[in-house]
Design a protein around this motif. Structure first.
Motif, short mmCIF file in Angstrom:
data_model
loop_
_atom_site.label_atom_id
_atom_site.label_comp_id
_atom_site.label_asym_id
_atom_site.label_seq_id
_atom_site.Cartn_x
_atom_site.Cartn_y
_atom_site.Cartn_z
N HIS A 246 0.70 -1.14 0.00
CA HIS A 246 0.03 0.10 0.11
C HIS A 246 1.01 1.16 0.00
O HIS A 246 0.46 2.37 0.00
N GLY A 247 2.33 0.94 0.05
CA GLY A 247 3.14 2.23 -0.17
C GLY A 247 3.23 2.88 1.39
O GLY A 247 3.33 4.07 1.21
N TRP A 248 3.09 2.15 2.25
CA TRP A 248 3.29 2.73 3.53
C TRP A 248 4.71 2.24 4.35
O TRP A 248 4.66 2.32 5.51
N ALA A 249 5.32 2.09 3.80
CA ALA A 249 6.86 1.64 4.10
C ALA A 249 7.47 2.62 5.01
O ALA A 249 7.89 2.60 6.28
N ILE A 250 7.62 3.80 4.45
CA ILE A 250 8.27 4.75 5.20
C ILE A 250 7.51 5.46 6.44
O ILE A 250 7.94 5.46 7.48
N PRO A 251 5.97 5.58 6.56
CA PRO A 251 5.21 5.81 7.58
C PRO A 251 5.35 4.64 8.48
O PRO A 251 5.33 5.13 9.93
N MET A 252 5.67 3.42 8.21
CA MET A 252 5.79 2.35 9.18
C MET A 252 6.88 2.52 9.93
O MET A 252 6.95 2.32 11.09
N PHE A 253 8.19 2.94 9.19
CA PHE A 253 9.30 2.86 10.00
C PHE A 253 9.29 4.05 10.93
O PHE A 253 9.89 4.15 12.22
N LEU A 254 8.67 5.40 10.63
CA LEU A 254 8.66 6.48 11.22
C LEU A 254 7.85 6.13 12.67
O LEU A 254 8.18 6.53 13.71
N PHE A 255 6.67 5.62 12.27
CA PHE A 255 5.99 4.85 13.68
C PHE A 255 6.63 4.11 14.55
O PHE A 255 6.35 4.33 15.70
N LEU A 256 7.46 3.20 13.83
CA LEU A 256 8.23 2.34 14.81
C LEU A 256 9.36 3.15 15.73
O LEU A 256 9.39 2.98 16.68
N ALA A 257 9.78 4.01 14.99
CA ALA A 257 10.83 5.26 15.74
C ALA A 257 10.09 5.86 16.79
O ALA A 257 10.68 5.81 17.97
N ILE A 258 8.86 6.41 16.56
CA ILE A 258 8.17 6.96 17.84
C ILE A 258 7.65 6.10 18.97
O ILE A 258 7.77 6.62 19.81
N LEU A 259 7.28 5.08 18.22
CA LEU A 259 7.00 4.06 19.40
C LEU A 259 8.26 3.73 20.29
O LEU A 259 8.14 3.40 21.57
N ARG A 260 9.24 3.53 19.88
CA ARG A 260 10.40 3.32 20.34
C ARG A 260 10.93 4.24 21.53
O ARG A 260 11.21 4.01 22.62
N LEU A 261 10.78 5.65 20.96
CA LEU A 261 10.92 6.83 21.72
C LEU A 261 9.92 6.77 23.06
O LEU A 261 10.46 7.18 24.22
N SER A 262 8.78 6.48 22.59
CA SER A 262 7.71 6.55 23.74
C SER A 262 8.26 5.52 24.82
O SER A 262 7.84 5.69 25.95
N LEU A 263 8.59 4.38 24.36
CA LEU A 263 8.73 3.03 25.23
C LEU A 263 9.89 3.57 26.18
O LEU A 263 10.16 3.25 27.41
N ASN A 264 10.94 4.11 25.55
CA ASN A 264 12.01 4.71 26.21
C ASN A 264 11.66 5.72 27.17
O ASN A 264 12.14 5.82 28.39
N TYR A 265 10.72 6.68 27.10
CA TYR A 265 10.23 7.71 27.72
C TYR A 265 9.67 7.21 29.20
O TYR A 265 9.98 7.18 30.26
N LEU A 266 9.13 5.88 28.91
CA LEU A 266 8.45 5.05 29.86
C LEU A 266 9.43 4.77 30.70
O LEU A 266 9.22 4.60 32.06
N ILE A 267 10.33 3.93 30.11
CA ILE A 267 11.30 3.36 30.77
C ILE A 267 12.06 4.29 31.81
O ILE A 267 12.49 3.97 33.08
N ALA A 268 12.45 5.29 30.96
CA ALA A 268 13.14 6.48 32.10
C ALA A 268 12.31 7.07 33.18
O ALA A 268 12.73 7.36 34.25
N LYS A 269 10.87 6.85 32.94
CA LYS A 269 9.99 7.23 34.17
C LYS A 269 10.19 6.07 35.18
O LYS A 269 9.23 6.35 36.22
N GLY A 270 10.50 5.05 35.28
CA GLY A 270 10.63 4.02 36.08
C GLY A 270 9.58 2.70 35.61
O GLY A 270 9.49 1.78 36.47
N TRP A 271 9.02 2.75 34.46
CA TRP A 271 8.29 1.71 34.23
C TRP A 271 9.09 0.38 33.78
O TRP A 271 10.12 0.68 33.05
N ARG A 272 8.99 -0.97 33.99
CA ARG A 272 9.60 -2.10 33.75
C ARG A 272 8.95 -2.58 32.45
O ARG A 272 7.96 -3.36 32.56
#
Length: 591
Positions: A246-272
């Motif tokens: 469907h031509g969504w390869a680049i948006p998929m990679f950008l979404f994965l990068a945003i998801l990774r940063l969000s998880l890192n933020y939660l880990i920095a706040k103390g989430w396991r």
């Protein structure tokens, strides 16, 4: 000499036996003054009384005679003791001066002072420029004419209005204009830290911790490609192929990068939150030891240096392969890359970007999830059909190129020797001399060291030359414990073994036949030992101890990297000369 010794301060007990300043060469100025006050100079009458044995000063005369009867050796011993004390004091004062210099760090203060001076000069220039602009923008002084006219007042109003406008603009935007002023860059010299085992170990641990996220990411990608978890890899393959369709390869990679940063933020706040395809193996962290022995510190430095050596070697191999790929070192490999780049360029010019992106994404997905899995499972197929893998493995590094060039050169030389060998044989037969002997003598004459021909350097016959095992010699240092001078005690150089002699060429020898070179006849050797110079270091040592009748203490050839090879060569050549039952003792010394 006595005047120089007067300046040396003696910290021992004051001697009351000195009669005069001339007899006390080690006394300081203050001590001389005390002696002068306590013992005034003897007058002429007192001297006559001392000369008269029947006089009243017989006791003083006896003391004076005892002082004069001191031998020259006693005085020299006293002077020697005072000199030793003065040298010790000089040594202590030099150590204190060195410590003070290190603490003050004069060079750093000078650099900071130069920086402050340059800043002050820049500020003065800026202030002068601002004052000049204000003087230029300020209205001119009123004219001396008594009768002001209407035109003059109008010009003054215009000038005052323009000056106010420029002043407002400067106050509003002058700060931003100053930011665009060009200034020369300051060349700051960074201070290098001294070598420290603790600092080196800590830096290696920091590097390992910093590279851990990258290594975990690469390990997860490898597990995803090798289908370590079938369900995870199947879901990832379906999602990826759907996004590419469907031509969504680049948006998929950008979404994965945003998801990774969000998880890192939660880990920095103390989430396991722990998500990984491959389970992480936590390595036990050893607590750093503070009190280490010399051998433990040396072993620690060796371990860290080995890790750094392997890491730098891998990085150098990758960089050298990339360089050789683009520099046409192997034209058949670079030619494939060249043709592939031309095909990609033509496709990018002719095909629309949407179709080109779809083709590239589809090929990347099939290659990552299917082709790589097949090649990893079947290594023989990978060695035959995996083109990127074959190209990368066949790319040479710089050491491999040097080995190939040296091998080709040796083959050419051997072929040239085979071609000229019949001619040399005919010439030697015509002269009535066997060809083997002629070649041997010729090679013996041709061999030479850095200082000159080998037989001239060591004053040997022309048929003496190094054995094939040590044609280039072994780098080492000669420790002659019979000598007391530091320059004669340790010498750096190269060790050679011939058929009858053991030759050491000193690197500090300036002439061809120098006295610093050492020649030992193999028949004169009485003892050979594998020697360890420093017992605190790990391992069996890097030295060879050789005893001869001409030396009181054995000679030690230390710091030899190929110690065992040199020892075997010396021992085998000795057995050839003496016989099958040598009279020397061969042991391993650990002291």
């Amino acid at each position: 000499m006595l005047k120089r010794l007067d300046k040396i301060r003696f910290r021992g007990q004051k001697r009351d036996e000195f009669l005069d300043l001339a007899e006390s060469p080690n006394a300081s100025d203050s001590e001389c003054n005390d002696d002068l006050l306590m013992k005034p100079r003897v007058s002429l009458k007192d001297a006559e009384e001392l000369r008269d044995p029947a006089g009243p000063g017989s006791i003083a005369m006896a003391a004076a005679i005892q002082d004069y009867q001191r031998t020259e050796s006693d005085r020299l011993n006293e002077v020697k003791g005072h000199l030793e004390i003065a040298l010790l004091e000089k040594h202590f004062l030099q150590e204190e001066l060195r410590k003070l210099r290190e603490e003050t760090n004069v060079e750093a203060l000078k650099q900071e002072l130069e920086k402050e001076r340059s800043k002050r000069v820049d500020l003065e220039q800026k202030m002068n420029e601002i004052l000049k602009t204000r003087l230029e923008d300020s209205p001119p002084p009123p004219s001396k004419a008594h009768g002001p006219t209407v035109n003059g007042t109008g010009e003054k109003q215009k000038e005052s209005f323009s000056s106010k406008l420029w002043k407002w603009l400067y106050e509003r935007f002058g700060v931003y204009i100053e930011d665009f002023r060009f200034q020369p860059e300051e060349n700051t010299v960074e201070t290098e830290e001294p070598l420290s085992a603790k600092r080196l170990t800590e830096n290696m641990r920091r590097l390992k911790r910093g590279a851990k996220p990258v290594t975990n990411f690469m390990r997860n990608l490898s597990a995803l490609s090798s289908w370590h978890s079938v369900y995870t890899s199947a879901i990832a393959f379906i999602i990826y192929m759907n996004a590419v369709w469907h031509g969504w390869a680049i948006p998929m990679f950008l979404f994965l990068a945003i998801l990774r940063l969000s998880l890192n933020y939660l880990i920095a706040k103390g989430w396991r939150i722990q998500w990984s395809i491959v389970p992480e193996v936590s390595e036990p962290m050893e607590p750093p030891k503070e009190d280490l022995t010399v051998s433990e510190k040396f072993q620690l430095v060796l371990d860290v240096a080995q890790k750094a050596q392997n890491l730098f070697g891998k990085m150098s191999d990758v960089l050298e392969k990339i360089k050789n790929l683009f520099m046409w070192v192997q034209p058949e490999i670079t030619q494939k890359l060249y043709i592939g780049l031309w095909m990609a360029f033509i496709a990018s010019c002719l095909l629309p970007y949407k179709l080109l992106g779809f083709i590239m994404g589809l090929y990347a997905g099939i290659k990552f999830f299917i082709i790589d899995f097949i090649f990893k499972s079947c290594p023989k197929l990978r060695d035959k059909y995996d083109t990127p893998y074959i190209i990368w493995k066949s790319l040479p590094t710089d050491p491999q190129l040097k080995e190939r060039n040296s091998a080709t050169l040796n083959r050419r030389l051997s072929g040239y020797e085979k071609q000229i060998q019949p001619v040399v044989a005919r010439g030697s037969l015509a002269a009535g001399v066997p060809s083997g002997i002629g070649r041997e003598e010729e090679s013996g004459r041709a061999y030479s060291t850095k200082r000159g021909p080998f037989h001239e350097v060591f004053n040997l016959s022309e048929n003496e030359r190094p054995l094939p095992v040590c044609e280039n010699g072994w780098r080492c240092c000669l420790i002659n414990r019979d000598r007391k001078m530091p320059t004669d005690y340790i010498r750096n150089g190269v060790l050679y073994v011939t058929e009858n002699y053991l030759c050491f060429e000193s690197s500090s020898s300036r002439s061809a036949s120098s006295k610093k070179n050492k020649v030992i006849k193999l028949q004169d050797i009485t003892d050979i030992q594998k020697y360890k110079v420093l017992s605190v270091l790990p391992g069996s040592g890097m030295g060879i101890s050789i005893a001869t009748p001409s030396t009181q203490k054995p000679l030690v050839f230390g710091a030899m990297i190929h110690r065992d090879e040199a020892f075997d060569a010396i021992f085998s050549q000795y057995t050839k000369i003496i016989g099958s039952t040598p009279s020397i003792t061969v042991t391993n010394s650990e002291t």
